[in-house]
Design a protein around this motif. Structure first.
Motif, short mmCIF file in Angstrom:
data_model
loop_
_atom_site.label_atom_id
_atom_site.label_comp_id
_atom_site.label_asym_id
_atom_site.label_seq_id
_atom_site.Cartn_x
_atom_site.Cartn_y
_atom_site.Cartn_z
N GLY A 618 -2.69 -16.78 0.52
CA GLY A 618 -2.86 -18.15 1.00
C GLY A 618 -4.32 -18.49 1.18
N LEU A 619 -4.57 -19.67 1.75
CA LEU A 619 -5.94 -20.12 1.99
C LEU A 619 -6.03 -20.75 3.38
CD1 LEU A 619 -6.76 -21.78 -1.46
CD2 LEU A 619 -7.90 -19.78 -0.49
N PRO A 620 -7.15 -20.56 4.07
CA PRO A 620 -8.31 -19.74 3.68
C PRO A 620 -8.02 -18.26 3.87
CG PRO A 620 -8.68 -20.70 5.83
CD PRO A 620 -7.38 -21.27 5.35
N SER A 621 -8.62 -17.42 3.06
CA SER A 621 -8.40 -15.98 3.14
C SER A 621 -9.63 -15.25 2.63
CB SER A 621 -7.18 -15.59 2.29
OG SER A 621 -7.13 -14.18 2.12
N LYS A 622 -9.95 -14.14 3.25
CA LYS A 622 -11.07 -13.32 2.79
C LYS A 622 -10.77 -12.68 1.44
CE LYS A 622 -12.73 -12.21 7.44
NZ LYS A 622 -12.94 -11.14 8.46
N LYS A 623 -9.49 -12.60 1.09
CA LYS A 623 -9.09 -11.96 -0.17
C LYS A 623 -8.89 -12.98 -1.29
CE LYS A 623 -7.03 -8.03 2.22
NZ LYS A 623 -5.80 -7.24 2.46
N ALA A 624 -9.23 -14.24 -1.03
CA ALA A 624 -9.09 -15.27 -2.06
C ALA A 624 -10.04 -15.00 -3.23
CB ALA A 624 -9.38 -16.64 -1.46
N LYS A 625 -9.69 -15.52 -4.38
CA LYS A 625 -10.59 -15.50 -5.54
C LYS A 625 -11.29 -16.87 -5.56
CE LYS A 625 -9.44 -13.44 -9.41
NZ LYS A 625 -10.21 -12.18 -9.37
N GLU A 647 -17.51 -16.20 -10.71
CA GLU A 647 -16.71 -15.68 -9.59
C GLU A 647 -17.64 -15.20 -8.49
OE1 GLU A 647 -13.08 -12.66 -8.39
OE2 GLU A 647 -13.77 -12.71 -10.48
N ILE A 648 -17.37 -15.65 -7.27
CA ILE A 648 -18.17 -15.27 -6.11
C ILE A 648 -17.50 -14.08 -5.42
CG2 ILE A 648 -19.10 -16.04 -3.90
CD1 ILE A 648 -20.30 -17.50 -6.31
N LYS A 649 -18.25 -13.00 -5.28
CA LYS A 649 -17.68 -11.79 -4.69
C LYS A 649 -18.33 -11.43 -3.36
CE LYS A 649 -15.84 -9.93 -8.97
NZ LYS A 649 -15.76 -8.79 -9.90
N ASN A 650 -19.49 -12.00 -3.07
CA ASN A 650 -20.14 -11.74 -1.79
C ASN A 650 -19.31 -12.36 -0.67
OD1 ASN A 650 -22.04 -12.93 0.44
ND2 ASN A 650 -23.13 -11.16 -0.40
N ASP A 651 -18.96 -11.58 0.35
CA ASP A 651 -18.04 -12.03 1.40
C ASP A 651 -18.57 -13.24 2.17
OD1 ASP A 651 -16.15 -10.14 0.76
OD2 ASP A 651 -16.82 -8.68 2.25
N THR A 652 -19.87 -13.22 2.50
CA THR A 652 -20.43 -14.33 3.27
C THR A 652 -20.45 -15.62 2.46
OG1 THR A 652 -21.84 -12.76 4.46
CG2 THR A 652 -22.41 -15.08 4.65
N VAL A 653 -20.80 -15.51 1.19
CA VAL A 653 -20.82 -16.68 0.33
C VAL A 653 -19.40 -17.22 0.14
CG1 VAL A 653 -21.41 -17.57 -1.96
CG2 VAL A 653 -22.94 -15.95 -0.82
#
Length: 722
Positions: A618-625, A647-653
């Motif tokens: 779901g969203l928002p989620s830290k595991k979202a793409k 694709e953004i992979k940095n967690d803070t971004v």
């Protein structure tokens, strides 16, 4: 309303629309009518009491400029199809001729609405001491002042032209504005018809000496009419009118052009002489004048619009007075990210610490300029590669690239000559770069290169490190002050390799293999989006949370729309922020009942492109793409342009994009419109205290620009589910 409540609110009840099938053309909205709907929303901001008065005048001007460009490109193209007997329908089932009829009907209403809104604003301006006068309101002192102004600043530029067999009708360029005159010689009554083309270089609204601290202006055409004796001595006017023409401004370029720059220069000359697609003429024009103008411009009644009011509403931008800050948006200064300040302005050190996403105009675009200027001056930088689609006339970015090339660095600039209405400027920039010693490439003839990439290769110890900037908007310092866009800075090696492969593709035509964090159009981006939507469908079928958030300027690509329909029917919850054209019909039972679409029109022009997929959480989620992109979801962007999807992979971004940027856009009610199933939009009530995403971003710094220490203090609109 708590902004987070919007994200948890149920989807509105689905609408029964019996005429809509899952497979027929009526499942799509017409592109052109959808665009006109967007321009109605722009004009509506001129009616919004929450908007400062002169900014409302600006919105009227923007609406008019938008409509002009729409006619010179889109309507011109449809006319050519209709004239050629093409009856192939658009995705929504309408033929070119049918679209032209509907466009004309709506555009005429829009033009009338612009005049109505302007008349209301004129009265409000008078209440604020800003007056647009007519000849009848001038005093003797005014006339003396205006005569001096005319003789010194206008008369030398004008060329009055008689219309008779000895004087052929002159060429009137695109957006050309003219005063047409019916004259009579005073000594014998001999008639004369004449034209007075009005150069763009002359101010459209002539300033008069102020009275009691106010501002007074006279439209230029009024100034000309009171000084005709200097232009046509011995004649008196018996009738007059003003008119303005729009010409076909689309370009055709030969695919096998040996010299692309010369071919574009030739095409630009053809554009200036394109066929007239529309003429606006003042109402009450003398019939003989009207007739000769139409004959000479080769236009029919269907292409003529009589205007009772101001012709050239786009010129109202000149009435947005810097001297009246009380009637403008409160001043706003873009922030310099704290992380950059912590490193004393060193962009490379700030990026080396961690990936960084800047949200323009809230974070200063000067950071992008600084990135390239530092690269130009840094002795450790060995190469710079840069795409240029649109940029400013005296571009500091082009200057930095020239300095780098002159300093012996390897500089490659990909200049897109096909950037509509910026072709001539880009030709000048390419020649400037070539003179400095940069390698200038123009990419593909059949594809526009719309990707926004900078790659700086820097020697660090015995390694070469690539610092990369991926953007959603143009490298244009001026528009970056009003367009909301994202700038992603990274020294991640994979993204650096991806950027290099894109430059090699555009420069050498070899399709890139093994892209790691990047999808590009026309090769893989569309499939990446379709596959991501399909994954959410599969999660829904498994009973897992399935959700999509998207933000684009336009959504009309049929395959993407059909994929969203299929996802909605599978139970995927879809929230889309589409600023302009939208071909998808939301909220239809059995088709799109799980889809909501909204449009945001306000102080800043929404321009960033974002895609978020819940990825089973779901969203928002830290595991979202999470992705950012240079591309809208249109056929041209996904199939006929070179674009990037990062694709953004940095967690803070990722958290910044999902929990701040997308959450605030979805929560906005101050400047939002919700799309209905019939392609209409309903505005949220304009209320004091309504949540504004623009205000939120102006007041709150973004996460990645502050670093981990400061992130905890930033207000969160939505909290991740895991």
């Amino acid at each position: 309303m708590n902004p987070a409540d919007f994200l948890k609110s149920p989807t509105p009840p689905p609408v029964e629309v019996s005429a809509i099938s899952r497979t027929g053309p009526k499942r799509f909205c017409n592109r052109e009518l959808s665009w006109l709907g967007f321009n109605w929303r722009v004009l509506d901001e001129a009616r919004n009491p929450q908007v400062p008065l002169l900014e409302r005048v600006r919105f009227v001007s923007i609406s008019a400029t938008n409509l002009d460009e729409f006619y010179t490109v889109r309507v011109a193209g449809l006319r050519e199809l209709a004239k050629g007997g093409i009856t192939t329908p658009a995705a929504d089932g309408l033929t070119p001729a049918e679209q032209l009829l509907l466009i004309d009907r709506d555009a005429r209403k829009l033009l009338q609405a612009q005049q109505t809104v302007w008349n209301h604003l004129k009265h409000e301006l008078e209440d604020e001491g800003i007056h647009i006068l007519t000849r009848s309101k001038l005093t003797k002192r005014d006339k003396t002042h205006l005569q001096e102004y005319f003789l010194n600043k206008v008369f030398p530029v004008l060329t009055p032209l008689a219309i008779d067999p000895a004087h052929p009708f002159p060429f009137i360029p695109n957006t050309g504005f003219c005063l047409a005159l019916q004259l009579e010689r005073e000594k014998d009554g001999r008639p004369l018809q004449a034209l007075l083309p009005i150069p763009h270089q002359i101010k459209r609204f002539v300033p008069l000496p102020a009275k009691e601290g106010g501002h007074r202006f006279l439209p230029l055409e009024e100034l000309l009419l009171i000084n005709l004796n200097f232009l046509f001595p011995g004649y008196k006017a018996t009738g007059s009118c003003t008119f303005r023409v729009l010409r076909d401004s689309d370009l055709e370029v030969e695919e096998e052009a040996e010299d692309l720059v010369r071919e574009f220069e030739t095409a630009l000359k053809r554009r200036r002489r394109g066929e007239v697609v529309r003429m606006k003429i003042s109402s009450g024009a003398p019939e003989a004048l009207r007739s000769v103008i139409m004959d000479e411009l080769h236009i029919t009644e269907a292409q003529v619009i009589e205007v009772r009011g101001l012709i050239g509403v786009a010129d109202l931008k000149d009435m947005v007075l810097d001297e009246r800050p009380d009637l403008l948006w409160p001043s706003f200064t873009s922030r310099v990210p704290e992380r950059v300040q912590d490193h004393e302005g060193d962009m490379f050190a700030a990026i080396r610490q961690k990936d960084m996403l800047l949200h323009h105009p809230y974070e200063s675009f000067d950071m992008v300029v600084r990135f390239l200027q530092q690269a130009a001056h840094d002795p450790n930088v060995v190469a710079i590669k840069q795409t240029l689609y649109r940029t400013s006339k005296d571009s500091p970015i082009v200057s930095a690239l020239c300095e780098a090339a002159e300093d012996g660095k390897s500089v490659t600039a990909l200049v897109e000559l096909k950037a509509r209405f910026d072709e001539a400027a880009n030709i000048r920039q390419s020649r400037r770069l070539e003179r400095a010693g940069a390698h200038v490439i123009y990419g593909f003839i059949k594809y526009k290169t719309h990707a926004k990439i900078s790659a700086v290769v820097r020697r660090e110890g015995d390694q070469l490190v690539t610092y990369t900037h991926y953007g959603t908007g143009n490298y244009h310092p001026i528009t970056a002050k009003v367009y909301t866009d994202l700038s992603f800075f990274t020294c991640d090696a994979a993204l650096g390799r991806d950027a290099t492969k894109v430059f090699n593709y555009v420069g050498g035509y070899a399709e890139p293999e093994g892209l790691e964090n990047l999808s590009i159009s026309p090769l893989s981006m569309k499939n990446t989006l379709l596959d991501s939507i399909a994954r959410e469908v599969e999660f829904a079928r498994q009973g897992r949370p399935a959700e999509i958030w998207g933000k684009v300027n336009a959504l009309i690509e049929p395959d993407i729309i059909d994929a969203f329909y299929a996802a909605s029917q599978a139970g995927v919850k879809i929230n889309l922020v589409v600023r302009g054209i939208c071909g998808l019909r939301p909220g239809i039972k059995g088709l799109s009942e799980n889809i909501r679409v909204k449009s945001i029109v306000g102080r800043f022009l929404e321009h960033s492109r974002i895609a978020c997929f819940g990825n089973g959480h779901g969203l928002p989620s830290k595991k979202a793409k999470v992705f950012i992109s240079s591309a809208d979801w249109m056929g041209r962007n996904l199939n006929r342009r070179v674009e990037t999807l990062v694709e953004i992979k940095n967690d803070t971004v990722k958290e910044q994009i999902v929990n701040q940027i997308m959450a605030a856009n979805l929560a906005d009610t101050a400047q939002s419109w919700v799309m209905n199933a019939d392609n209409s939009f309903t505005r949220y009530p304009v209320e004091d205290g309504a949540f504004s995403c623009h205000r939120f971003f102006m007041e709150n710094p973004s996460l990645s620009g502050r670093g981990t220490a400061g992130a905890a203090d930033v207000p969160q609109l939505a909290h991740s589910k895991d």
